[in-house]
Motif scaffolding. Structure first.
Motif, PDB file in Angstrom:
ATOM      1  N   ILE A  56       9.467   3.624   2.832  1.00 19.44           N
ATOM      2  CA  ILE A  56       8.953   2.344   2.371  1.00 19.44           C
ATOM      3  C   ILE A  56       9.044   1.406   3.562  1.00 19.44           C
ATOM      4  O   ILE A  56      10.089   1.312   4.205  1.00 19.44           O
ATOM      5  CB  ILE A  56       9.783   1.789   1.182  1.00 19.44           C
ATOM      6  N   GLN A  57       7.948   0.721   3.849  1.00 22.94           N
ATOM      7  CA  GLN A  57       7.927  -0.199   4.978  1.00 22.94           C
ATOM      8  C   GLN A  57       8.342  -1.599   4.550  1.00 22.94           C
ATOM      9  O   GLN A  57       8.193  -1.979   3.385  1.00 22.94           O
ATOM     10  CB  GLN A  57       6.525  -0.254   5.584  1.00 22.94           C
TER      11      GLN A  57
ATOM     12  N   THR B 169      10.507   0.531   9.100  1.00 20.84           N
ATOM     13  CA  THR B 169      11.018   1.291   7.958  1.00 20.84           C
ATOM     14  C   THR B 169      12.107   0.497   7.256  1.00 20.84           C
ATOM     15  O   THR B 169      13.096   0.117   7.864  1.00 20.84           O
ATOM     16  CB  THR B 169      11.569   2.657   8.410  1.00 20.84           C
TER      17      THR B 169
ATOM     18  N   GLY C 261       9.433  10.382   2.092  1.00 22.32           N
ATOM     19  CA  GLY C 261       8.596   9.293   2.582  1.00 22.32           C
ATOM     20  C   GLY C 261       9.420   8.073   2.928  1.00 22.32           C
ATOM     21  O   GLY C 261      10.653   8.068   2.817  1.00 22.32           O
TER      22      GLY C 261
ATOM     23  N   HIS D 155       0.811  -1.213   0.000  1.00 21.88           N
ATOM     24  CA  HIS D 155       0.000   0.000   0.000  1.00 21.88           C
ATOM     25  C   HIS D 155       0.846   1.266   0.000  1.00 21.88           C
ATOM     26  O   HIS D 155       0.336   2.348  -0.265  1.00 21.88           O
ATOM     27  CB  HIS D 155      -0.975  -0.009   1.184  1.00 21.88           C
ATOM     28  N   ASP D 156       2.152   1.144   0.305  1.00 21.46           N
ATOM     29  CA  ASP D 156       3.031   2.324   0.246  1.00 21.46           C
ATOM     30  C   ASP D 156       3.868   2.333  -1.036  1.00 21.46           C
ATOM     31  O   ASP D 156       4.883   2.995  -1.111  1.00 21.46           O
ATOM     32  CB  ASP D 156       3.892   2.459   1.504  1.00 21.46           C
ATOM     33  N   HIS D 157       3.416   1.587  -2.023  1.00 21.33           N
ATOM     34  CA  HIS D 157       3.966   1.630  -3.379  1.00 21.33           C
ATOM     35  C   HIS D 157       5.353   1.023  -3.533  1.00 21.33           C
ATOM     36  O   HIS D 157       6.183   1.521  -4.294  1.00 21.33           O
ATOM     37  CB  HIS D 157       3.918   3.057  -3.952  1.00 21.33           C
TER      38      HIS D 157
END
Length: 139
Positions: free
Chosen positions: A71-72, A58, A69, A14-16
């Motif tokens: 990415i997880q 993270t 931003g 969901h975080d691309h």
């Protein structure tokens, strides 16, 4: 969705981020959608090889001229390899996000369970269509 390269066969978060299964490991990078939304990426912090990371932590911090931003971590596991070219050449995320611009390779603790939490196939098409509608500017 012709304006975005969204390869079939990959999994998405969901975080691309994209996730490619390679045997018992996963390769992770950022999507074409994210890099186009962010603009020219000027900085990335990559994970340390050998580090165990929990899902949702993270994985990578990224900055561009207009965006910052994170990415997880898509699924818990250990970092086996990190793309050492990215810190000195973060533009690889823009120019080749699915090949030379990969971020790291991880060995997941439970690959099958981790994949259950990712977006794939028709769900990915639906997700990116919704994201495009959310972020596109009205003409």
């Amino acid at each position: 969705m012709e304006q975005y390269n969204i390869p079939q066969g990959l999994y998405y978060t969901h975080d691309h981020a994209w996730v490619k299964v390679e045997g018992n490991t996963i390769r992770i990078g950022v999507t074409d959608f994210l890099q186009k939304l962010a603009g020219e990426i000027t900085f990335i912090r990559i994970p340390r090889v050998g580090k165990a990371l929990a899902a949702g932590a993270t994985l990578s911090s990224i900055q561009s001229g207009k965006w910052a931003g994170k990415i997880q971590v898509p699924m818990s596991g250990k970092v086996l390899e990190a793309n050492g070219e990215l810190p000195t050449n973060p533009k690889l995320l823009n120019s080749d996000s699915y090949d030379a611009g990969w971020i790291c390779v991880m060995e997941p603790d439970d690959l099958a369970a981790g994949l259950q939490n990712l977006i794939h196939g028709d769900d990915a098409d639906k997700f990116f269509t919704e994201e495009h509608a959310k972020y596109s500017k009205p003409e």
